[in-house]
Design a protein around this motif. Structure first.
Motif, PDB file in Angstrom:
ATOM      1  N   ARG A   1     -14.259  -6.914   0.458  1.00  0.00           N
ATOM      2  CA  ARG A   1     -14.009  -5.503   0.122  1.00  0.00           C
ATOM      3  C   ARG A   1     -15.306  -4.698   0.186  1.00  0.00           C
ATOM      4  NH1 ARG A   1      -9.078  -4.892  -2.821  1.00  0.00           N
ATOM      5  NH2 ARG A   1      -7.655  -6.138  -1.557  1.00  0.00           N
TER       6      ARG A   1
ATOM      7  N   GLU B   1     -16.209  -4.281   3.820  1.00  0.00           N
ATOM      8  CA  GLU B   1     -15.340  -3.289   4.465  1.00  0.00           C
ATOM      9  C   GLU B   1     -15.796  -1.870   4.166  1.00  0.00           C
ATOM     10  OE1 GLU B   1     -11.339  -5.886   4.009  1.00  0.00           O
ATOM     11  OE2 GLU B   1     -11.277  -3.870   3.133  1.00  0.00           O
ATOM     12  N   TYR B   2     -16.205  -1.674   2.929  1.00  0.00           N
ATOM     13  CA  TYR B   2     -16.685  -0.339   2.540  1.00  0.00           C
ATOM     14  C   TYR B   2     -17.944   0.032   3.314  1.00  0.00           C
ATOM     15  CZ  TYR B   2     -18.929   3.325  -0.161  1.00  0.00           C
ATOM     16  OH  TYR B   2     -19.569   4.475  -0.517  1.00  0.00           O
TER      17      TYR B   2
ATOM     18  N   ARG C   1     -17.923   0.974   7.005  1.00  0.00           N
ATOM     19  CA  ARG C   1     -17.455   2.299   7.425  1.00  0.00           C
ATOM     20  C   ARG C   1     -18.628   3.270   7.568  1.00  0.00           C
ATOM     21  NH1 ARG C   1     -11.731   3.260   4.239  1.00  0.00           N
ATOM     22  NH2 ARG C   1     -11.726   5.220   5.401  1.00  0.00           N
TER      23      ARG C   1
ATOM     24  N   TYR D   1     -12.740   4.787  -1.486  1.00  0.00           N
ATOM     25  CA  TYR D   1     -12.025   4.962  -0.206  1.00  0.00           C
ATOM     26  C   TYR D   1     -11.738   6.432   0.052  1.00  0.00           C
ATOM     27  CZ  TYR D   1     -11.548  -0.008  -0.920  1.00  0.00           C
ATOM     28  OH  TYR D   1     -11.840  -1.316  -1.146  1.00  0.00           O
ATOM     29  N   THR D   2     -11.364   7.124  -1.015  1.00  0.00           N
ATOM     30  CA  THR D   2     -11.153   8.569  -0.900  1.00  0.00           C
ATOM     31  C   THR D   2     -12.440   9.235  -0.411  1.00  0.00           C
ATOM     32  OG1 THR D   2      -9.483   8.544  -2.635  1.00  0.00           O
ATOM     33  CG2 THR D   2     -10.611  10.641  -2.262  1.00  0.00           C
TER      34      THR D   2
ATOM     35  N   VAL E   1      -6.358   6.399   3.081  1.00  0.00           N
ATOM     36  CA  VAL E   1      -7.758   6.156   2.726  1.00  0.00           C
ATOM     37  C   VAL E   1      -8.254   4.742   3.009  1.00  0.00           C
ATOM     38  CG1 VAL E   1      -7.780   7.953   0.961  1.00  0.00           C
ATOM     39  CG2 VAL E   1      -7.240   5.593   0.307  1.00  0.00           C
ATOM     40  N   ARG E   2      -7.323   3.778   3.029  1.00  0.00           N
ATOM     41  CA  ARG E   2      -7.809   2.404   3.186  1.00  0.00           C
ATOM     42  C   ARG E   2      -8.021   2.023   4.654  1.00  0.00           C
ATOM     43  NH1 ARG E   2      -7.671   0.332  -1.906  1.00  0.00           N
ATOM     44  NH2 ARG E   2      -6.157   1.282  -3.285  1.00  0.00           N
ATOM     45  N   LYS E   3      -7.730   2.977   5.533  1.00  0.00           N
ATOM     46  CA  LYS E   3      -7.861   2.686   6.962  1.00  0.00           C
ATOM     47  C   LYS E   3      -8.978   3.545   7.556  1.00  0.00           C
ATOM     48  CE  LYS E   3      -4.991   2.996  11.034  1.00  0.00           C
ATOM     49  NZ  LYS E   3      -3.755   3.512  11.578  1.00  0.00           N
TER      50      LYS E   3
ATOM     51  N   HIS F   1       0.801  -1.237   0.000  1.00  0.00           N
ATOM     52  CA  HIS F   1       0.000   0.000   0.000  1.00  0.00           C
ATOM     53  C   HIS F   1       0.828   1.278   0.000  1.00  0.00           C
ATOM     54  CE1 HIS F   1      -3.558  -2.212  -0.074  1.00  0.00           C
ATOM     55  NE2 HIS F   1      -3.634  -2.531   1.199  1.00  0.00           N
TER      56      HIS F   1
ATOM     57  N   THR G   1     -13.396   8.307   3.289  1.00  0.00           N
ATOM     58  CA  THR G   1     -12.477   8.908   4.263  1.00  0.00           C
ATOM     59  C   THR G   1     -12.837  10.377   4.499  1.00  0.00           C
ATOM     60  OG1 THR G   1     -10.755   7.414   3.491  1.00  0.00           O
ATOM     61  CG2 THR G   1     -10.035   9.276   4.814  1.00  0.00           C
TER      62      THR G   1
END
Ligand code: ADP
Ligand code: MG
Length: 591
Positions: free
Chosen positions: A361, A364-365, A368, A308-309, A193-195, A25, A312
């Motif tokens: 995936r 995960e999205y 959030r 992800y952007t 962004v991925r966290k 990453h 976040t």
């Protein structure tokens, strides 16, 4: 920072050797041109890098340099009303200059304006103890939104200096004495962004997101902090639903992620959004909107990063205590980007060529999203509602993206192409759609406007279901076989469908209906039904009722066009229903 050499370039995927100590990453600069890429796989000293820019003309032997940082976004005043690409490059400035959808390769433009001065008003003073999430001051970011400047993650201590006045996002505005020495704070934060950004607790959603769209608010409501999917074939109305929610829902901020199906679709958003007026503020809705745009001709990897952007940025405003709606249109285009990258990595494909991790995936999205208690000594409440369009090829809902999405989201607005063909919009099927928040949210609305709401909703749905059953009978043995009572039910069901559920997004008044108006409209339709049924019981005939209520039915049909500040007209219809039916009953048998 390590320097390596390109071994191979295959579309957006570049493999390189020699990147000592590189991490998964990590962001790299690829070739002399400095294209931005992210390491997505590390195997035996070979790094696979997905490049966010066009790779033509790049070849083996060229250099790759790691940057030591993961893919991150800039978070500070200036985000709102901006338009970015999938890795947060400011699109509008660029497009205005070049009149093209492309950003020039390797150009590094900072996402936010580093020069602009913002008026910072401190909310804390020297000597105050602060920790992560605490608001040290505010900036009026747009007319609509106050930007709350927070202590960044992993910082706590006593304020030794704090400055009021005009500062850029890169200037120091506050000093905090931490255990590891003095730390200078700027308005600008960066976050990978991925966290997911940290929070105190995640709570159960409790309040509805009021969208002003009758079929949604009445039958299939989504909670603030909830998640919803809108699957449907091409042309069924996914984008219009997403736009309507972006325009009308009662959230503070909207993050709109467009993974364009058609190149011009994002252009529509870009042109249309600034002209839309926010009913709450009277200003352009861009004042509370961040757009992330990926047209279909942009590099596939940037599309993969875009959601992800977007989320976040949403988390950052959530941390301030705002409610945010994140719209993604369409997640299928995002999943295809994932599939393409996976294919190039030669991973073992799962269902229909999608990677085996597609489901996780997607989960995960959507995870959030939620209703959160934020960090900080005085935690705030913030929510992220995630609404994703899914565009399965041919409308086939059994395909992997739809299935994996339905497994995780709590609301399903099924767009029915048969309804769309009949121009019944929004084409949200009342048969196939569902909301797992329904009971909870109806109970909440009941507590606001009385128990009648959930009763009305249930009754209206029962009538629609009854209609489906009656339609089968009619098809088998004809309309004459129906009882008078059943024929009235058919009339009411048609009224619910046409006068209530159909809603024209492009009509100035009909585009949005407040909850009060929804309540009055559905009350009228159902009260009319009750009165007609009563008349039948008292011996009136179906034909008689139809003949005597032509004008009344016309009025009910036109109720949707009654302006929000003339809702007493709906109360008058209510009185007229009683009088008209009373007259029919009294005249009964005289004819
Ligand atoms: P999709 O994104 O599913 O391909 P769109 O959202 O672009 O479909 O909708 C296709 C067309 O359907 C729109 O251009 C519009 O003409 C019509 N439409 C969809 N929803 C509505 C609505 N609520 N009111 C009026 N027209 C609608
Ligand atoms: Mg669309």
């Amino acid at each position: 920072m390590a320097i390596g050499t390109i071994l191979k370039v295959s579309g957006p995927l570049v493999t390189a050797s020699g990147l000592q100590g590189a991490k998964i990453h990590e962001i790299c600069k690829v070739s002399e041109k400095g294209l931005i890429g992210e390491i997505i796989e590390l195997k035996k000293g070979i790094a696979s890098i997905q490049v966010y820019e066009e790779t033509s003309g790049i070849g083996p032997g060229e250099v790759v340099e790691t940057t030591g940082a993961p893919l991150s976004v800039e978070l500070a005043p200036g985000l709102l009303s901006q338009m970015f690409d999938g890795i947060q490059r400011p699109l509008d400035k660029y497009m205005a200059q070049t009149n093209s959808d492309y950003l020039e390769r390797g150009v590094s433009i900072s996402p936010l304006d580093w020069q602009k001065k913002w008026t910072f008003i401190p909310k804390k003073a020297v000597g105050d103890y602060v920790e992560t999430g605490d608001i040290i001051g505010v900036v009026q970011e747009t007319t609509a939104i106050e930007h709350r400047v927070m202590v960044p993650p992993n910082v706590s201590g006593e304020i030794t200096e704090i400055k009021a006045g005009n500062y850029s996002i890169k200037e120091d505005i506050c000093l905090i004495k931490t255990e590891n020495g003095e730390k200078a704070i700027q308005m600008l934060q960066r976050w990978p962004v991925r966290k997911p950004r940290p929070f105190k607790t995640k709570m159960k959603p409790g309040q509805p997101l009021v969208t002003g769209q009758r079929v949604i608010d009445t039958f299939f409501p989504v909670a603030k902090g909830g998640s919803a999917a809108v699957p449907g074939p091409f042309g069924a109305g996914k984008t219009v639903v997403q736009h309507q929610i972006a325009k009308w829902s009662d959230v503070d901020i909207v993050v709109y992620i467009g993974c364009g199906e058609r190149g011009n679709e994002m252009k529509d958003v870009i042109n249309e959004f600034p002209e839309l007026i926010d009913p709450q503020t009277g200003e352009s809705i861009m004042e509370r909107t961040v757009l992330i745009a990926n047209t279909s001709n942009m590099p596939v990897a940037a599309r993969e990063a875009s959601i992800y952007t977007g989320i976040t940025i949403a988390e950052y405003y959530r941390d301030m205590g705002y409610s945010i709606a994140v719209m993604a249109d369409s997640t299928s285009r995002w999943a295809e980007a994932l599939r393409e990258m996976s294919g190039r990595l030669q991973e073992i494909p799962g269902d229909e060529g999608y990677p085996a991790y597609l489901g996780s995936r997607i989960a995960e999205y959507y995870e959030r999203a939620g209703r959160f208690k934020t960090l900080g000594q005085e935690p705030r409440e913030g929510s992220i509602t995630a609404i994703g369009a899914v565009s399965p090829a041919g409308g086939d809902l059994s395909e992997p993206v739809t299935q994996n999405t339905l497994r995780i989201v709590k609301v399903f607005w099924a767009l029915d192409s048969a309804l769309a063909q009949k121009r019944h919009f929004p084409a949200i099927s009342w048969v196939d759609s569902y909301s797992l928040y329904e009971d909870e949210l109806n109970a909440y609305v009941d507590s606001l406007i009385g128990d009648e709401w959930s009763e009305l909703v249930e009754k209206a749905m029962t009538i629609l279901q009854e209609e489906s059953r009656l339609e089968e009978i009619v098809q088998l043995v004809g309309i004459d076989s129906l009882s008078q009572k059943d024929r009235i039910t058919m009339v009411t069901a048609r009224s619910i469908r046409q006068d209530y559920l159909q809603q024209n997004a492009f009509d100035d008044v009909d585009t949005h209906t407040s909850r009060t108006k929804q309540f009055k409209m559905i009350s009228n339709i159902l009260s009319f039904n009750d009165h007609m049924q009563k008349a039948i019981r008292l011996g009136a005939y179906y034909d008689e009722i139809m003949k005597g209520t032509v004008q009344l039915r016309e009025k009910i049909a036109r109720s949707k066009y009654i302006h929000e500040d003339e809702l007493d007209k709906l109360d008058h219809i209510q009185q007229e229903i009683q009088q008209t039916i009373q007259t029919i009953i009294e005249n009964g048998g005289n004819e």
